[in-house]
Design an enzyme around this catalytic site. Structure first.
Site, PDB file in Angstrom:
ATOM      1  N   GLU A   1       0.811  -1.225   0.000  1.00  0.00           N
ATOM      2  CA  GLU A   1       0.000   0.000   0.000  1.00  0.00           C
ATOM      3  C   GLU A   1       0.839   1.268   0.000  1.00  0.00           C
ATOM      4  O   GLU A   1       0.493   2.250  -0.677  1.00  0.00           O
ATOM      5  CB  GLU A   1      -0.954   0.001   1.205  1.00  0.00           C
ATOM      6  CG  GLU A   1      -2.119  -0.960   1.102  1.00  0.00           C
ATOM      7  CD  GLU A   1      -1.764  -2.396   1.457  1.00  0.00           C
ATOM      8  OE1 GLU A   1      -2.626  -3.278   1.318  1.00  0.00           O
ATOM      9  OE2 GLU A   1      -0.598  -2.625   1.885  1.00  0.00           O
TER      10      GLU A   1
ATOM     11  N   HIS B   1      -9.057  -5.792  10.924  1.00  0.00           N
ATOM     12  CA  HIS B   1      -9.798  -5.569   9.676  1.00  0.00           C
ATOM     13  C   HIS B   1     -11.138  -4.878   9.921  1.00  0.00           C
ATOM     14  O   HIS B   1     -12.002  -4.906   9.048  1.00  0.00           O
ATOM     15  CB  HIS B   1     -10.052  -6.907   8.968  1.00  0.00           C
ATOM     16  CG  HIS B   1      -8.819  -7.612   8.513  1.00  0.00           C
ATOM     17  ND1 HIS B   1      -7.928  -8.174   9.387  1.00  0.00           N
ATOM     18  CD2 HIS B   1      -8.332  -7.843   7.269  1.00  0.00           C
ATOM     19  CE1 HIS B   1      -6.939  -8.738   8.703  1.00  0.00           C
ATOM     20  NE2 HIS B   1      -7.163  -8.547   7.415  1.00  0.00           N
TER      21      HIS B   1
END
Length: 326
Positions: free
Chosen positions: A60, A129
């Site tokens: 990322e 998450h």
């Protein structure tokens, strides 16, 4: 008027903008060959090819940095993060580069980019998450923050986000990708920074965004049916810029405000909204502003515990009844 799933509305917005403007492109993990982790980009590789729909490594920080550089060079990247939790790997690129380049160069560079993806809890994804991070990114000047609850809003706001000359953080929800809603057949945009009333009411206003909009709508129906309380549901849609005019009007008219957010209470977006309302509307309020948030704990994995940590209809109803009893 077409009935579309959230993922279809997002895809339609991206496809139309990529057809309209050759500088727009999409990159992220599994967006091309796999059609996206949530199938938002399904079929886009076939239409636009691998130079405009780009699969990236699981890195990322790297591909977000590439997008910032591309935006500075005049392109208009759309970055898909598989979940906003993973954006923390790219935090430096977002906060120290994307958010600051315009001011640090006195406007010589702009950063017209969108970062979009699933935010908040889904089901049994545990702590790493499940975070709702829009309040964190709203803290930083230079970023625009959008958080959507319906296919209609997702379509219109994403088109505006892609056209905006500033970096826009666009928060979706895994739980809403399969939700259907009406979207006009004709092309349209929704301006950033404009809230929307999803339900009218004069007794209390429930201020919210993203999937807790639907929690509040259910709570409002229960309040009306069982307690005779008519609640307005105000969907902020944009957290930065914030539609203070709509927020203050609702607070002044009803005199009672409950802010409902997925996310932690400590230093959260709900605290910011409560402070602004109480500073601007103090004399009009009949009760203190209350907040319904996640419990102040890391998200558990077990289903029963997970549900207990998140905002619920019962907790919203309790908060609304509390402020209406004052």
């Amino acid at each position: 008027m077409a009935r579309m799933l959230m993922r279809e509305a997002l895809r339609r917005a991206m496809v139309e903008e990529m057809r309209r403007d050759g500088d727009v492109f999409l990159l992220g993990e599994e967006v091309a060959e796999y059609d996206g982790a949530y199938k938002v980009s399904q079929g886009m590789l076939e239409e636009f090819g691998p130079e405009r729909v780009i699969d990236t490594p699981i890195a990322e920080n790297g591909f977000t940095g590439i997008a910032v550089g591309a935006a500075m060079a005049g392109l208009k990247p759309i970055v898909e993060v598989m979940t906003w939790n993973f954006s923390l790997v790219a935090f430096d690129q977002i906060v120290n580069n994307a958010a600051k380049i315009v001011s640090m160069t006195a406007g010589q560079f702009t950063v017209p980019m969108v970062i979009r993806g699933a935010n908040g809890a889904a089901e049994n994804l545990a702590s790493q998450h499940s975070m709702a991070l829009e309040g964190l990114y709203a803290h930083f000047p230079g970023l625009k923050i959008v958080s959507v609850a319906t296919p209609h809003d997702a379509y219109g706001l994403l088109k505006s986000a892609i056209r905006d000359p500033n970096p826009v953080m666009f928060f979706e929800s895994e739980m809403l990708y399969g939700m259907a809603g009406e979207v006009p057949d004709d092309e349209f945009t929704i301006p950033l920074g404009k809230a929307d009333t999803k339900r009218e009411g004069d007794d209390v206003v429930l201020v919210t965004w993203n999937k807790t909009v639907h929690t509040c709508l259910d709570a409002a129906e229960q309040l009306a049916a069982e307690h005779g309380i008519e609640a307005q549901v105000l969907d902020l849609r944009s957290l930065r810029p914030l539609d203070e005019a709509a927020l203050f009007e609702a607070a002044t008219r009803t005199g009672r405000v409950v802010v409902v957010q997925e996310g932690y209470p400590y230093a959260g977006m709900g605290a910011e909204i409560a402070a602004r309302v109480q500073e601007a509307c103090f004399d009009a309020l009949d009760a203190p502003v209350l907040r319904v948030t996640n419990r102040d704990v890391n998200q558990p994995y077990a289903t029963a515990l997970e549900r207990e940590t998140l905002p619920s209809v019962a907790r919203v109803v309790e908060a609304a009844r509390t402020v209406c009893a004052r």
